[in-house]
Motif scaffolding. Structure first.
Motif, PDB file in Angstrom:
ATOM      1  N   ALA A  69       0.824  -1.202   0.000  1.00 37.59           N
ATOM      2  CA  ALA A  69       0.000   0.000   0.000  1.00 37.59           C
ATOM      3  C   ALA A  69       0.861   1.256   0.000  1.00 37.59           C
ATOM      4  O   ALA A  69       0.350   2.346  -0.188  1.00 37.59           O
ATOM      5  CB  ALA A  69      -0.919   0.008   1.223  1.00 37.59           C
ATOM      6  N   ASP A  70       2.159   1.096   0.205  1.00 36.74           N
ATOM      7  CA  ASP A  70       3.036   2.260   0.310  1.00 36.74           C
ATOM      8  C   ASP A  70       4.146   2.247  -0.732  1.00 36.74           C
ATOM      9  O   ASP A  70       5.199   2.827  -0.539  1.00 36.74           O
ATOM     10  CB  ASP A  70       3.644   2.346   1.700  1.00 36.74           C
ATOM     11  N   GLY A  71       3.896   1.603  -1.858  1.00 35.65           N
ATOM     12  CA  GLY A  71       4.905   1.527  -2.909  1.00 35.65           C
ATOM     13  C   GLY A  71       5.111   2.870  -3.588  1.00 35.65           C
ATOM     14  O   GLY A  71       4.207   3.707  -3.639  1.00 35.65           O
ATOM     15  N   VAL A  72       6.282   3.082  -4.122  1.00 37.63           N
ATOM     16  CA  VAL A  72       6.607   4.352  -4.766  1.00 37.63           C
ATOM     17  C   VAL A  72       6.253   4.367  -6.249  1.00 37.63           C
ATOM     18  O   VAL A  72       6.276   5.414  -6.876  1.00 37.63           O
ATOM     19  CB  VAL A  72       8.106   4.692  -4.585  1.00 37.63           C
TER      20      VAL A  72
ATOM     21  N   ALA B  16      -1.242   1.295  -9.551  1.00 36.81           N
ATOM     22  CA  ALA B  16      -1.356   0.282 -10.600  1.00 36.81           C
ATOM     23  C   ALA B  16      -0.204  -0.715 -10.531  1.00 36.81           C
ATOM     24  O   ALA B  16      -0.411  -1.926 -10.679  1.00 36.81           O
ATOM     25  CB  ALA B  16      -1.413   0.936 -11.976  1.00 36.81           C
ATOM     26  N   ALA B  17       1.020  -0.236 -10.278  1.00 37.63           N
ATOM     27  CA  ALA B  17       2.176  -1.132 -10.169  1.00 37.63           C
ATOM     28  C   ALA B  17       2.072  -2.012  -8.928  1.00 37.63           C
ATOM     29  O   ALA B  17       2.408  -3.203  -8.964  1.00 37.63           O
ATOM     30  CB  ALA B  17       3.470  -0.331 -10.145  1.00 37.63           C
ATOM     31  N   ASP B  18       1.614  -1.433  -7.816  1.00 35.15           N
ATOM     32  CA  ASP B  18       1.446  -2.216  -6.585  1.00 35.15           C
ATOM     33  C   ASP B  18       0.403  -3.303  -6.771  1.00 35.15           C
ATOM     34  O   ASP B  18       0.584  -4.436  -6.334  1.00 35.15           O
ATOM     35  CB  ASP B  18       1.050  -1.308  -5.416  1.00 35.15           C
ATOM     36  N   LEU B  19      -0.683  -2.958  -7.437  1.00 37.75           N
ATOM     37  CA  LEU B  19      -1.736  -3.940  -7.669  1.00 37.75           C
ATOM     38  C   LEU B  19      -1.267  -5.041  -8.608  1.00 37.75           C
ATOM     39  O   LEU B  19      -1.616  -6.204  -8.437  1.00 37.75           O
ATOM     40  CB  LEU B  19      -2.991  -3.264  -8.222  1.00 37.75           C
ATOM     41  N   ALA B  20      -0.445  -4.712  -9.581  1.00 29.02           N
ATOM     42  CA  ALA B  20       0.084  -5.720 -10.489  1.00 29.02           C
ATOM     43  C   ALA B  20       0.998  -6.702  -9.759  1.00 29.02           C
ATOM     44  O   ALA B  20       1.155  -7.843 -10.194  1.00 29.02           O
ATOM     45  CB  ALA B  20       0.838  -5.055 -11.630  1.00 29.02           C
ATOM     46  N   ALA B  21       1.583  -6.269  -8.639  1.00 29.26           N
ATOM     47  CA  ALA B  21       2.485  -7.120  -7.859  1.00 29.26           C
ATOM     48  C   ALA B  21       1.756  -7.836  -6.714  1.00 29.26           C
ATOM     49  O   ALA B  21       2.393  -8.390  -5.831  1.00 29.26           O
ATOM     50  CB  ALA B  21       3.631  -6.285  -7.303  1.00 29.26           C
TER      51      ALA B  21
END
Length: 94
Positions: A70-73, A77-82
């Motif tokens: 939830a705190d990715g830089v 969209a990139a966090d959800l893909a991961a």
């Protein structure tokens, strides 16, 4: 009043990102990082996944959780893909 046999137009479901964010979810902190966690019911689980906690298969039709940072830089969209699919018990002890 008689019943109408006409089909109603289907509502657009949106892409995977929108559908994932539309469901019930919560934020948890694990090892200093914030994670978004969303439970998946057995009826919603239609594919097999590999649990990163135990390395075993989360079989289709098994209730489980999906977690992503939830705190990715890199952005939502990139966090959800991961995102990763975990057995509920594996997520609790991770």
């Amino acid at each position: 009043m008689p019943r109408s046999n006409r089909r109603r137009p289907e509502q657009p479901r949106g892409d995977g990102f929108e559908r994932m964010l539309a469901g019930w979810k919560r934020t948890e902190t694990r090892r200093g990082s914030s994670w978004t966690v969303q439970p998946i019911s057995a009826a919603q689980a239609v594919k097999d996944y590999t649990c990163p906690g135990c390395g075993r298969t989360v079989a289709a039709g098994t209730a489980h959780v999906v977690a992503w940072r939830a705190d990715g830089v890199m952005g939502d969209a990139a966090d959800l893909a991961a995102r990763r699919h975990w057995h509920t018990a594996c997520w609790r002890i991770a």
